[in-house]
Design an enzyme around this catalytic site. Sequence first.
Site, PDB file in Angstrom:
ATOM      1  CG  ASP A  74      33.316  39.745  44.087  1.00 16.23           C
ATOM      2  OD1 ASP A  74      33.894  38.798  44.650  1.00 16.23           O
ATOM      3  OD2 ASP A  74      33.560  40.095  42.922  1.00 16.23           O
ATOM      4  CG  ASP A 121      39.863  39.848  42.602  1.00 15.76           C
ATOM      5  OD1 ASP A 121      40.302  40.653  43.438  1.00 15.76           O
ATOM      6  OD2 ASP A 121      40.395  38.746  42.374  1.00 15.76           O
ATOM      7  CG  ASP A 141      32.913  41.597  38.996  1.00 13.48           C
ATOM      8  OD1 ASP A 141      32.979  40.908  40.031  1.00 13.48           O
ATOM      9  OD2 ASP A 141      33.724  41.503  38.060  1.00 13.48           O
TER      10      ASP A 141
END
Length: 271
Positions: free
Chosen positions: A17, A19, A208
């Site tokens: 991922d 961001d 996250d």
Amino acid sequence: MDLTTLPDTKNWLIFTDLDGTLLDHHDYSFSAAKPALKQLKQLGIPVIINSSKTLAEIAQISNDLGMNTPQIAENGSIIFDPEEKQTHTLGADYTTICQVLDALRLEHGYSFNGFHDWSAEQIVEHTGLSPQAARNAAQRQGSEPLLWEDDEALIEDFRQHLKQHGLELKRGGRFWHVMGQTDKVEAMLFVQKQLNNNSKAFTIALGDSANDKDMLTAANVAIIVNNPKGTAFTIDANKRPTPNHLIKTTLEGPAGWNEAIMQLLQGSTTN
């Protein structure tokens, strides 16, 4: 995690991922991950971006990172193969998604706003992106990020209405994402088959947020990058190919990314 069971690094595929994971949530920098990225490049280990961002955004980031690997955009909806210069669409097209959203908002009175409602300046305001990055973020092909401004209790009702139109609702780090019936896992498997069509491929996934949960669950190694401001989520070890291969970083964002990858590399064989 038992690092002695890691296979040779020549079989590794890393899916990440952006961001809050490879990129800092505040300034979108990947500087803290440079040591691990450099070592991965030296070892020839592919790093594949698997993000909610658009291809236009990912192309710029890939260029900055010096990557020439497949790019998975908009939560698995769009895949670009830089070698063949070919784009694959796994989900619904953007025009259809926006038409359904506008119709549901009109019919049911839902209160939400998405990228197709905003000017470039408003996208900057809501995302903190630079003007150029905001223009790249607006070049959507297969998903729409939304800010839900209604009662949270209506989310499931909204989700069911979307399903009736063949669309899915997924929770991201900042936005809800409306897209077709695909996901990061389907795209990850698609790319894995392209890059390493054999049983020896060893997948490592980093994320996250709850939006990354399925991707993390499907990977051989799941790395949950610390995000103290994110929505807490758990991974069911019984659904994983290698249940004990789970890392939760102590550091946030790219620093946590670097921390975990370096830990894996130190415990691996590179024959």
